[in-house]
Structure formats: structure tokens, C-alpha cells
Design a protein around this motif. Structure first.
Motif, PDB file in Angstrom:
ATOM      1  N   ARG A 138       1.307   4.401  -2.608  1.00  0.00           N
ATOM      2  CA  ARG A 138       0.949   5.762  -2.189  1.00  0.00           C
ATOM      3  C   ARG A 138       2.132   6.715  -2.265  1.00  0.00           C
ATOM      4  N   GLU A 139       3.280   6.256  -1.752  1.00  0.00           N
ATOM      5  CA  GLU A 139       4.460   7.116  -1.833  1.00  0.00           C
ATOM      6  C   GLU A 139       4.835   7.204  -3.322  1.00  0.00           C
ATOM      7  N   SER A 140       5.429   8.332  -3.706  1.00  0.00           N
ATOM      8  CA  SER A 140       5.756   8.414  -5.129  1.00  0.00           C
ATOM      9  C   SER A 140       6.821   7.358  -5.425  1.00  0.00           C
ATOM     10  N   LEU A 162      15.875   6.368   8.355  1.00  0.00           N
ATOM     11  CA  LEU A 162      16.280   5.813   7.056  1.00  0.00           C
ATOM     12  C   LEU A 162      15.321   4.714   6.607  1.00  0.00           C
ATOM     13  N   HIS A 163      14.450   4.259   7.529  1.00  0.00           N
ATOM     14  CA  HIS A 163      13.477   3.199   7.237  1.00  0.00           C
ATOM     15  C   HIS A 163      14.140   1.912   6.769  1.00  0.00           C
ATOM     16  N   ARG A 164      15.443   1.781   7.092  1.00  0.00           N
ATOM     17  CA  ARG A 164      16.124   0.565   6.643  1.00  0.00           C
ATOM     18  C   ARG A 164      16.300  -0.385   7.818  1.00  0.00           C
ATOM     19  N   GLY A 196       9.616   4.877  -5.952  1.00  0.00           N
ATOM     20  CA  GLY A 196      11.048   4.957  -5.685  1.00  0.00           C
ATOM     21  C   GLY A 196      11.386   5.533  -4.321  1.00  0.00           C
ATOM     22  N   THR A 197      10.443   6.140  -3.618  1.00  0.00           N
ATOM     23  CA  THR A 197      10.803   6.720  -2.316  1.00  0.00           C
ATOM     24  C   THR A 197      10.634   5.713  -1.183  1.00  0.00           C
ATOM     25  N   PHE A 198       9.900   4.666  -1.426  1.00  0.00           N
ATOM     26  CA  PHE A 198       9.736   3.671  -0.376  1.00  0.00           C
ATOM     27  C   PHE A 198      11.039   2.874  -0.256  1.00  0.00           C
ATOM     28  N   VAL A 199      11.505   2.693   0.970  1.00  0.00           N
ATOM     29  CA  VAL A 199      12.774   1.986   1.174  1.00  0.00           C
ATOM     30  C   VAL A 199      12.492   0.487   1.304  1.00  0.00           C
ATOM     31  N   PRO A 200      12.993  -0.309   0.370  1.00  0.00           N
ATOM     32  CA  PRO A 200      12.728  -1.750   0.443  1.00  0.00           C
ATOM     33  C   PRO A 200      13.532  -2.408   1.562  1.00  0.00           C
ATOM     34  N   ASN A 201      13.025  -3.487   2.085  1.00  0.00           N
ATOM     35  CA  ASN A 201      13.710  -4.208   3.150  1.00  0.00           C
ATOM     36  C   ASN A 201      13.628  -5.719   2.960  1.00  0.00           C
ATOM     37  N   ASP A 202      14.614  -6.410   3.509  1.00  0.00           N
ATOM     38  CA  ASP A 202      14.639  -7.873   3.417  1.00  0.00           C
ATOM     39  C   ASP A 202      13.977  -8.488   4.643  1.00  0.00           C
ATOM     40  N   GLY A 207      13.480   0.059  17.644  1.00  0.00           N
ATOM     41  CA  GLY A 207      13.791   1.318  16.952  1.00  0.00           C
ATOM     42  C   GLY A 207      12.820   2.365  17.419  1.00  0.00           C
ATOM     43  N   PRO A 208      13.153   3.612  17.145  1.00  0.00           N
ATOM     44  CA  PRO A 208      12.287   4.692  17.619  1.00  0.00           C
ATOM     45  C   PRO A 208      10.912   4.637  16.972  1.00  0.00           C
ATOM     46  N   ASN A 209       9.981   5.320  17.599  1.00  0.00           N
ATOM     47  CA  ASN A 209       8.664   5.477  16.964  1.00  0.00           C
ATOM     48  C   ASN A 209       8.846   6.171  15.643  1.00  0.00           C
ATOM     49  N   MET A 210       7.981   5.854  14.715  1.00  0.00           N
ATOM     50  CA  MET A 210       7.986   6.468  13.388  1.00  0.00           C
ATOM     51  C   MET A 210       9.147   5.993  12.509  1.00  0.00           C
ATOM     52  N   ALA A 211       9.904   5.016  12.985  1.00  0.00           N
ATOM     53  CA  ALA A 211      11.048   4.580  12.185  1.00  0.00           C
ATOM     54  C   ALA A 211      10.599   3.690  11.037  1.00  0.00           C
ATOM     55  N   GLY A 212       9.483   3.003  11.239  1.00  0.00           N
ATOM     56  CA  GLY A 212       9.015   2.110  10.182  1.00  0.00           C
ATOM     57  C   GLY A 212       8.871   0.670  10.632  1.00  0.00           C
ATOM     58  N   LYS A 213       8.766   0.449  11.938  1.00  0.00           N
ATOM     59  CA  LYS A 213       8.655  -0.927  12.437  1.00  0.00           C
ATOM     60  C   LYS A 213       7.336  -1.568  12.017  1.00  0.00           C
ATOM     61  N   SER A 214       6.230  -0.846  12.272  1.00  0.00           N
ATOM     62  CA  SER A 214       4.922  -1.417  11.926  1.00  0.00           C
ATOM     63  C   SER A 214       4.844  -1.673  10.433  1.00  0.00           C
ATOM     64  N   THR A 215       5.326  -0.708   9.686  1.00  0.00           N
ATOM     65  CA  THR A 215       5.266  -0.843   8.240  1.00  0.00           C
ATOM     66  C   THR A 215       5.977  -2.124   7.806  1.00  0.00           C
ATOM     67  N   TYR A 216       7.137  -2.350   8.409  1.00  0.00           N
ATOM     68  CA  TYR A 216       7.944  -3.504   8.016  1.00  0.00           C
ATOM     69  C   TYR A 216       7.235  -4.815   8.334  1.00  0.00           C
ATOM     70  N   VAL A 262       0.832  -1.211   0.000  1.00  0.00           N
ATOM     71  CA  VAL A 262       0.000   0.000   0.000  1.00  0.00           C
ATOM     72  C   VAL A 262       0.867   1.263   0.000  1.00  0.00           C
ATOM     73  N   LEU A 263       1.840   1.303   0.908  1.00  0.00           N
ATOM     74  CA  LEU A 263       2.705   2.493   0.954  1.00  0.00           C
ATOM     75  C   LEU A 263       3.503   2.634  -0.329  1.00  0.00           C
ATOM     76  N   ASP A 264       3.891   1.512  -0.901  1.00  0.00           N
ATOM     77  CA  ASP A 264       4.676   1.530  -2.133  1.00  0.00           C
ATOM     78  C   ASP A 264       3.917   2.253  -3.241  1.00  0.00           C
TER      79      ASP A 264
HETATM   80  P1  ADP Z   1       6.828   2.756  13.759  1.00  0.00           P
HETATM   81  O1  ADP Z   1       5.992   1.522  13.797  1.00  0.00           O
HETATM   82  O2  ADP Z   1       8.269   2.435  13.903  1.00  0.00           O
HETATM   83  O3  ADP Z   1       6.372   3.777  14.729  1.00  0.00           O
HETATM   84  P2  ADP Z   1       5.672   3.201  11.154  1.00  0.00           P
HETATM   85  O4  ADP Z   1       5.861   1.853  10.571  1.00  0.00           O
HETATM   86  O5  ADP Z   1       4.340   3.579  11.625  1.00  0.00           O
HETATM   87  O6  ADP Z   1       6.719   3.438  12.337  1.00  0.00           O
HETATM   88  O7  ADP Z   1       6.192   4.218  10.059  1.00  0.00           O
HETATM   89  C1  ADP Z   1       6.108   5.596  10.200  1.00  0.00           C
HETATM   90  C2  ADP Z   1       6.062   6.266   8.849  1.00  0.00           C
HETATM   91  O8  ADP Z   1       7.309   6.122   8.186  1.00  0.00           O
HETATM   92  C3  ADP Z   1       5.057   5.641   7.893  1.00  0.00           C
HETATM   93  O9  ADP Z   1       3.829   6.280   7.954  1.00  0.00           O
HETATM   94  C4  ADP Z   1       5.677   5.818   6.535  1.00  0.00           C
HETATM   95  O10 ADP Z   1       5.233   7.021   5.954  1.00  0.00           O
HETATM   96  C5  ADP Z   1       7.138   5.923   6.810  1.00  0.00           C
HETATM   97  N1  ADP Z   1       7.816   4.683   6.414  1.00  0.00           N
HETATM   98  C6  ADP Z   1       7.848   3.526   7.116  1.00  0.00           C
HETATM   99  N2  ADP Z   1       8.579   2.608   6.483  1.00  0.00           N
HETATM  100  C7  ADP Z   1       9.024   3.178   5.341  1.00  0.00           C
HETATM  101  C8  ADP Z   1       9.861   2.728   4.259  1.00  0.00           C
HETATM  102  N3  ADP Z   1      10.371   1.494   4.243  1.00  0.00           N
HETATM  103  N4  ADP Z   1      10.102   3.598   3.255  1.00  0.00           N
HETATM  104  C9  ADP Z   1       9.587   4.845   3.278  1.00  0.00           C
HETATM  105  N5  ADP Z   1       8.802   5.311   4.254  1.00  0.00           N
HETATM  106  C10 ADP Z   1       8.529   4.514   5.288  1.00  0.00           C
END
Ligand code: ADP
Length: 868
Positions: A592-594, A762-764, A596-602, A617-626, A588-590
Motif C-alpha cells: 500500500r505504501e509507495s 522512524l518505525h525502526r 521504498g517508504t516502508f521501513v524494514p525491520n529484523d 514505544g509510543p502509540n503510532m510508532a509501528g508496534k502493531s505493524t511490526y 500489506v503495508l509494503d
Molecule cells: P502502534 O501499534 O505503535 O500504535 P502502528 O503499528 O499502528 O503503531 O503503526 C502506525 C502507523 O505507522 C501505521 O498505520 C503505518 O502507516 C505506519 N507504520 C508502521 N510501521 C511502519 C514501517 N515499518 N514503515 C513505514 N510506516 C510504518
């Protein structure tokens, strides 16, 4: 008439009664009040005397749009029509209830979302709850397509099944618990309708089903003795349909047993938190996984895709069958584009056919069936001689139904009307009788024109006009200035301001023929239309099979289109519980984000890569997303789709559990922490070694020590007892120590760059444990005022001084590797050090005489004795 109204009202239960009166539908009493509120109608009254009756109404042609509004506002509505021509009726016009419309029984296009299935469900709870009998029945049918399923499941699973089916309406007995109770987690969009207890009885249900299917036993459908709960629910569904529809239900021609075992199980909470078909926040399709992957071009395809994504598979062979078809379409851009172009030309055959079966299909509906059939030969040619086994099966099953096409083609005009009774449906040449009547009607009209010319010439009145109105029929109009020239044979009928109107015997005689010819032609045309519709109905089953093929072709080519547009890869599906995703992206984020800006992960799990990944990792780092991305990729793989990654090997999962965040539960009126723990308990009790579990911030809903302890114990249980693939995102870095004691736990963290007092995410995802929470930095980014931030930094510094050990870890966590797991737990939460220990540590033994040492020992001992 009010008696007629009250009889109808009694017969339609709690539905709002729309009572046809002339050109209006009227509502009375409380119904009128409700409708005035919901539809914005003006409330008036009938019988203005002592007991005025509240009344509200609207013109008949607005029925569909007002029905839509009533249904959308959670009402049921019954329509009572005039069933005889008021002109011919002697006394009161006969009226009958013709349909009851509720969310689960819609068939009209205007009321349905073409992309969504619209199911009516019924739940039959265990009959003898106290006997330990816990099997419940659930059945669901879609009136607009005729699909009908039933299943027997453990009653604890009813909520999950309802979440999977997401019915528009659900039937429960009058005695069942309230729908919002934990016993019945009926989805919020589902309307609950209570039905009498007895329609859920086994004997009644069996009788209803056997009568409808005209069968002596239901074994032929594959139901067994243990399926009685399923049949009870199915009986209740059918009974309700018969009662409300007053139309043929012939298109519901089989009841399919639904066996969940072949499908990936996703419980209700996990479905919600993964936002598979709806988002958590708004409950809309927009923003869900389904919405972003849906590239289908027909409503049939859109509904089937929704069905696939709600029911992923667990059989490798079945998944590969779909995969190879998707891959074949993905590999051939030209083929895919042409096929999709042709699919765009087909109509919603499934729903058209259901309207045929329920006797509601309009001439236009039949012409759409015809156009769809016309598109089939080219479509079939596209899938001929394909390599994929599924495509060649579909090709074989794509029945072109040529006779039906020829018949419809020869009968129907290009543009058919919505109403069947006003003619304009059939081609010339289709019926000799019809042609003759039409000639007469049309010739008559020509005759009128000729007659006008003749009369003008004979009388010398050049502006003489032959016209028509409802009162006199055809008449001759002569303006006042020419009045003197009027022949004596004209019979005067009416005087207007500027003219006189006359009739003549010839004019009336022709009028009679013309008018009746037109009417007779329309009647005949209507009859011919009905028999044409009956002919399509007889072949409904073949046409339904064709519709099913079209839906599958649409979904397969749409998944291929998605794969090409977003550079998805075809995953290798294996039986072992492993996951290997290289450069995976959140689907979904892939999008929505323009790009190439989404950071891929293994993601690597299984074998020597460990089974449990702890992501800190800190809040907003991308844990849930991953962690969600891993679950969604697995889910996509199991519907046969390609996945957003560069490379992927997916071990089949039997269940996916997702427990993400707790904040949104507040709206549901339950304690967040209670909900969190109830759902966690379910995961721990039902996950197997083949499941995939993703947990986000578990334990956050309680105090820190409680939270850490629970999270800790949960990870241990998942690791030791269940051994399932687990991704655990947490901001408690204390948990990272688990990797030292549990062999299959791996630490991951989200890379963060600090730059001039800022944090850059860095979302990595990288290996290893995070060592800072960065919460204060995030608060600053969020706009928390600077003084508050500065103060928080001071407090943090002090807390770190007091509570962190030399290595920067909280003092309460264990340093070094423990010998046994039990020790680890004990040490982790051990009491603070006794002050004596510190004194012991401070003693300078080299400077003490033996006597002094003895004295110190006695003193310390008495201190310990005094304290304890
Ligand atoms: P956390 O669970 O660590 O608090 P989230 O997973 O909610 O963080 O991610 C916070 C925001 O960071 C997301 O809303 C998204 O916009 C951005 N984000 C997360 N992962 C990526 C990624 N791999 N590439 C680009 N943006 C990302």
C-alpha cells in the motif's frame, strides 16, 4: 391456480416462492411484500374483490439478477416453473419447484464471486453433552465444484473451523443454541438455516450418504468409528442439497475426511485480527493479506490461493515442495509470463463442470470447456521437463482429455448461445440429419425470396412484398395504389391503411415445410446438445482433475510473480522454534505504501536471541505493524510462498495466536475486556512450545494497575510455562523490567526522534526499552487543540514529579534486580512507605546522645503502634 401456488409454497419452507406465470415470475402474500421491499417492485393485488392477494412480479429474463439481490439480502428463494408448453397444456399448466436457491447452494456465475469458494456447512453438536462427550462434527461442500469435506473436532473448536471455512450458509438443528451465542460463533457473513433434528441423526445420515455414493460403508473414504459426528454433519449437508437442488449431484463423488493436524491452526479471533482474508473494519477482501498477494489469473487459482492461505501447512517437506515450484517460476521470467498468458485463456473449468453435472450447463458453457481444452497442450508443454518435483507431478496429472476436446471441437460453433433450445449451437457436418433439416429451413427462406420476385414479375407489381407475421404466417402485401393488378387467385386476409394482405396455397404449403423444418432442426439440435453434455458429464472426474492442476499452476506462478514484483525471498524452513527475519516488511503495508517508504525491520527469536520480545514505544510508532508482520511472514512461509524480507529462516509454527487491539469488539456487543481475557485465556491454555504468539496492548481494557499486573503475569506464564515464541507490544514501559528477571525476555522499542517539540516516528525497531510514552505529542499530531495539549503537559509534569523515581521510572516499578520472582511481584505492588521510615532516615545520629536516641526510638515505636 392459487391451489397450485399454495402447494408449492408449502413444499419450499421459508424460501420466497417465485411462481412462473407466462412471461413473469410472481410472488404473493408476505413473499410479495418482502420482494417489493428488497427488489423495489411495485406491490399490486390479485382478485381485487373482498380479499385481495398482495402480489409483485418481474419479467422472466430478469430472474438471475433478482435472485442475486434476494440472496444478497439474506433470503432463500424457490423457483416454480411451468413444466409443459402452455400452448399444448389442457387446462392448468403443470408447474414444479425446479430449484431452491440459498447462499450456500449457488451455482450460477451471476450469483457467485468467481474468486471465492462458496461453501455450505453443517455442524453436528455432541449428542450426549452431559456424558462428557465433546466431539462435534462439521462438514462443508461446495455445490459449484463438488468438493465435500467432513471433520470431527472438539466442540470448542467449531467456531475456529467455521472461521477457517467461512461458509456462505450453515445448517444447524432447530434445537441448537442461537447462532450468535458464544457456543456458535458463526461468522457474520454466514446465513444460518435450521433443519430438523433427525437429519443429523447418525442412522439417517449414514443412509443418506451411502445412498448417494452407492456404498455399503464409508470406511473406504478413510472415516473411522470415531468419525460419527463428522458423518452426521455430512449427512445433513447432503440431505439439504438433495432437497433443494432437484438435479443430479453426481459431481459430488467423494467425501474427504479432513484432518486438521497437518495444518497450521489459527483460531477465529487470530484470523480476524490478522486480516488474512477480510479486513476487520469493513469485512471486505480488499485490504486483506489475501487481496494484496493475489496475483492469480484464473478464478480457480484465486479460490485455491484463498484455500491455501486459510490452511497453511506444518509439514516441512510439503512446504518445500511448493517452494521449489514457486522458485522455479520466479527464476524464469519468460516461462512464467508465457504460462500466465496461457492460463488467462482458460475458463473456470471447475464451475463449468458443476453446471454440466447439475444439468444447467448452457451451450456457451460447453464451448468454454472446449476452449479450455484447446489451451491445454501448450500449457502442458510449458511445464514439461521442469526440475521441481511438484511441477513434474502436475505435468503428469494434466490430462489433456483429447477425445473430449475433439468431440466438442467438431460439434460446437465458435460462438454458442446461452439458451439451448433456439439452435445455433452445432457446426454443419456434425450430424447429417441436422444438416438436412437446416438446408430445408434455409432453402425455404430462399424460396420465399424467389417466390416474391416471381410474383412481382408475373403481376407487374414491382413493390409486391412477401412478409411474415405471427398471426397469418407468410403473406403477400400489395399497396393500395397497385391493388387493381391483384390476381384473382390471391386470397385476401387483411386490410391495413395503405395495403391489402393476401395468401396463396403455394405460399402456405412452403411455409409449413419451412417452419416445421426450422422447429424440427432446433429440436434435434437440442437433443444432440444434451447427449454432448452427457458425454462431458461422464468424463467429469478427469476434467476435474485437470481443473485442479490448472488451479495449482496458477497459484504457484502467481506466488512467483508476487515474489518477483515485490522482491520477496524464499525462506529457509526449519523444525526448531526459531525466527530469523532480516529486513522484514509487512506484506500489506509494503504494497500500500509507495515502494521504498516502508521501513524494514529484523526479528530474531529463539536460541540465544530470547523467546519473548517486549516491544515498547509510543502509540503510532509501528508496534502493531511490526508484530503482525512477523506473524504474516510466518504464515506466508507456511503456505509455501516467498516472503517480504531480505533473508528469512522460519521455524515451523503449529499455531499462530494473534490478540490485537480490543476496540473493534464493541460492535459485537460484548464487553471488550471480557473478550480480551477470554481470548487470552485460550492462548494460555492452548499454545505449545512450537506456537507463535503475538499480543498487542493486552490489559488495556481495564484500569492501569489491573492491566499492568495481568500483562506482567501473562508474559511470565508464556515465558515460564509455555516457552513459545512471543512478541508482546505494549505501551506500559513498566513491563520492560521483566527483561531483568526472565532470562528469555528481550526488550525492543521503536526508534523515535524528537525534533523541536515534534516527534518523528522512524518505525525502526531497535534493542532496548522505550522510556517515554509520547502520548501527548501524538495527541498534538492528531489535532487535539493546543490549550488542551499544554494543560496535559502541565499535568504530566506534576504526575512525573509525584510518581517517578530519580531514574525517570514510575515509582511503583522495582529498581534493581530482585532475588526471586515472587519478591519482584510483591515489591512491584508494595504499599507506600510508612512515614516513620522517612523520619528514621532523617535522624542525625551523630548529634544525638544515647538518651535522646532512646527517647526518639520510643516515640517512633509508639507512632508505629498508633498507626497499625
Ligand atoms: P502502534 O501499534 O505503535 O500504535 P502502528 O503499528 O499502528 O503503531 O503503526 C502506525 C502507523 O505507522 C501505521 O498505520 C503505518 O502507516 C505506519 N507504520 C508502521 N510501521 C511502519 C514501517 N515499518 N514503515 C513505514 N510506516 C510504518
Amino acid at each position: 391456480m392459487m391451489q397450485q401456488y399454495l402447494d408449492a409454497k408449502n413444499a419450499c419452507g421459508d424460501a420466497l416462492l417465485l411462481f412462473r406465470m407466462g412471461d413473469f415470475y410472481e410472488l404473493f402474500y408476505d413473499d410479495a411484500r418482502a420482494a417489493a421491499r428488497v427488489l423495489g417492485l411495485t406491490l399490486t393485488s390479485r382478485d381485487k374483490g373482498e380479499n385481495p392477494i398482495p402480489m409483485a412480479g418481474f419479467p422472466y429474463h430478469q430472474l438471475e439478477s433478482y435472485l442475486a439481490k434476494l440472496i444478497a439480502n439474506g433470503h432463500r428463494a424457490a423457483v416454480c416453473e411451468q413444466v409443459e408448453d402452455p400452448k399444448l397444456a389442457k387446462g392448468l399448466v403443470k408447474r414444479e419447484l425446479t430449484r431452491v436457491v440459498s447462499p450456500g447452494t449457488l451455482t450460477d456465475d451471476a450469483l457467485l464471486d468467481p474468486r471465492e469458494s462458496n461453501y455450505l456447512a453443517a455442524v453436528a453438536l455432541p449428542v450426549r453433552k452431559n456424558n462428557g462427550d465433546s466431539s462435534a462434527g462439521i462438514a462443508w461442500a461446495e455445490l459449484s465444484t463438488g468438493r465435500f469435506f467432513a471433520a470431527t473436532v472438539q466442540s470448542a473448536r467449531i467456531g475456529d473451523e467455521l472461521a477457517r471455512i467461512s461458509p456462505a450458509e450453515c445448517l444447524l438443528t432447530e434445537e441448537d443454541a442461537p447462532a450468535s451465542s458464544p457456543l456458535f460463533p458463526v461468522p457474520s457473513r454466514t446465513m444460518v438455516t435450521r433443519r430438523p433434528h433427525w437429519v443429523f441423526g447418525l442412522d439417517t445420515a449414514q443412509a443418506t450418504l451411502q445412498k448417494h455414493f452407492q456404498l455399503a460403508s464409508l470406511d473406504g473414504f478413510g472415516f473411522t468409528d470415531s468419525d460419527s459426528p463428522a458423518l452426521r454433519a455430512a449427512g445433513a449437508v447432503l440431505d439439504y442439497l438433495c432437497e433443494t437442488q432437484k438435479a443430479s449431484l453426481a459431481h459430488i463423488d467423494r467425501l474427504t475426511p479432513y484432518r486438521g493436524g497437518e495444518l497450521l491452526e489459527i483460531d477465529e479471533a487470530s484470523r480476524r485480527s490478522l486480516e488474512i482474508t477480510r479486513t476487520i473494519r469493513t469485512g471486505d477482501r480488499e485490504g486483506s493479506l489475501l487481496a494484496v498477494i493475489d496475483k492469480t489469473v484464473t478464478p480457480m487459482g484465486a479460490r485455491l490461493l484463498a484455500d491455501w492461505i486459510s490452511n497453511p501447512l506444518t509439514s516441512i517437506a510439503a512446504i518445500q515442495l511448493r517452494q521449489s515450484a514457486v522458485s522455479e517460476f520466479a527464476a524464469d521470467d519468460k516461462l512464467r509470463e508465457e504460462l500466465r498468458e496461457q492460463l488467462r485463456g482458460v475458463y473456470d473449468l471447475e464451475r463449468l463442470l458443476s453446471r454440466v453435472a447439475t444439468g444447467r450447463a448452457s451451450p456457451r458453457d460447453l464451448s468454454f470447456v472446449c476452449r479450455t481444452l484447446a489451451a491445454l497442450p501448450k500449457l502442458k508443454a510449458k511445464i514439461t521437463a521442469r526440475k521441481s518435483a511438484l511441477l513434474s507431478d502436475l505435468e503428469t496429472n494434466l490430462d489433456l482429455c483429447p477425445e473430449i476436446h475433439v468431440r466438442l471441437q467438431s460439434a460446437l460453433l465458435e460462438d454458442c448461445p446461452l439458451v439451448a433450445k433456439d439452435g445455433g449451437i452445432l457446426r454443419g457436418g456434425y450430424s447429417g440429419d441436422l444438416d438436412r433439416l437446416r438446408d430445408l429451413a434455409a432453402g425455404g427462406k430462399e424460396w420465399i425470396a424467389r417466390y416474391q420476385a416471381e410474383q412481382a414479375k408475373a403481376t407487374g407489381i414491382t413493390n409486391l412484398k412477401v412478409a411474415y407475421n405471427k398471426v397469418f404466417g407468410y403473406y403477400i402485401e400489395i399497396t393500395n395504389s397497385q391493388k387493381d393488378k391483384t390476381p384473382a387467385t390471391y386470397i385476401r386476409k387483411q386490410t391495413t391503411v395503405n395495403a391489402e394482405r393476401y395468401i396463396t396455397p403455394e405460399l402456405k404449403e412452403y411455409e409449413e415445410q419451412v417452419v416445421t423444418a426450422d422447429e424440427r432442426a432446433k429440436e434435434l439440435e437440442y437433443e444432440l446438445f444434451l447427449s454432448l453434455r452427457a458425454c462431458v458429464e461422464r468424463e467429469a472426474r478427469r476434467l476435474q482433475a485437470t481443473a485442479a492442476v490448472l488451479a495449482q499452476l496458477d497459484v504457484l506462478s502467481a506466488l512467483a510473480e508476487l515474489a518477483r514484483q515485490r522482491s520477496y525471498v524464499c525462506p529457509t524452513i526449519v523444525d526448531q522454534p526459531i525466527l530469523k527475519i532480516v529486513d522484514g516488511r509487512h506484506p500489506v503495508l509494503d504494497i500500500r505504501e509507495s515502494q521504498g517508504t516502508f521501513v524494514p525491520n529484523d526479528c530474531l527469536l529463539g536460541d540465544e536471541d530470547g523467546l519473548v520480545a517486549l516491544i515498547t514505544g509510543p502509540n503510532m510508532a509501528g508496534k502493531s505493524t511490526y508484530i503482525r508482520q512477523v506473524a504474516l511472514i510466518t504464515l506466508l512461509a507456511q503456505i509455501g510462498s516467498h516472503v517480504p524480507a531480505r533473508e528469512a529462516t522460519i521455524g515451523i509454527a503449529d499455531r499462530i495466536f494473534a490478540r490485537v487491539g480490543a476496540s473493534d469488539e464493541l460492535a459485537r456487543g460484548q464487553s471488550t475486556f471480557m473478550v480480551e481475557m477470554t481470548e487470552t485465556a485460550r492462548i494460555l491454555n492452548t499454545a505449545t512450545a512450537r506456537s507463535l504468539v503475538i499480543l498487542d496492548e493486552i490489559g488495556r481494557g481495564t484500569s492501569t494497575y489491573d492491566g499492568i499486573s495481568l500483562a506482567w503475569a501473562i508474559v511470565e506464564h508464556l515465558h515460564d510455562q509455555l516457552g513459545c515464541r512471543t512478541l508482546f507490544a505494549t505501551h506500559y514501559h513498566e513491563l520492560t523490567d521483566l527483561a531483568q528477571s526472565l532470562p528469555n525476555v528481550r526488550n525492543l522499542n521503536v526508534a523515535v526522534k524528537e525534533w523541536e517539540d515534534h516527534v518523528v516516528f522512524l518505525h525502526r525497531i531497535v534493542a532496548g526499552a522505550a522510556d517515554k510514552s509520547y502520548g501527548i505529542h501524538v495527541a498534538r499530531l492528531a489535532g487535539v487543540p493546543k490549550p488542551v495539549n499544554e494543560r496535559a503537559k502541565q499535568i504530566l509534569a506534576r504526575l512525573e514529579e509525584e510518581h517517578l523515581g530519580e531514574n525517570g521510572r514510575p515509582k511503583l516499578t522495582l529498581k534493581g534486580k530482585p532475588s526471586r520472582k515472587g519478591d519482584l511481584q510483591l515489591t512491584l505492588f508494595a504499599a507506600p512507605e510508612h512515614p516513620v521510615v522517612d523520619e528514621l532516615r532523617q535522624l542525625k545520629l551523630d548529634n544525638l546522645t544515647p538518651l535522646e536516641a532512646l527517647q526518639q526510638l520510643a516515640r517512633l515505636q509508639s507512632q508505629v503502634a498508633a498507626k497499625s
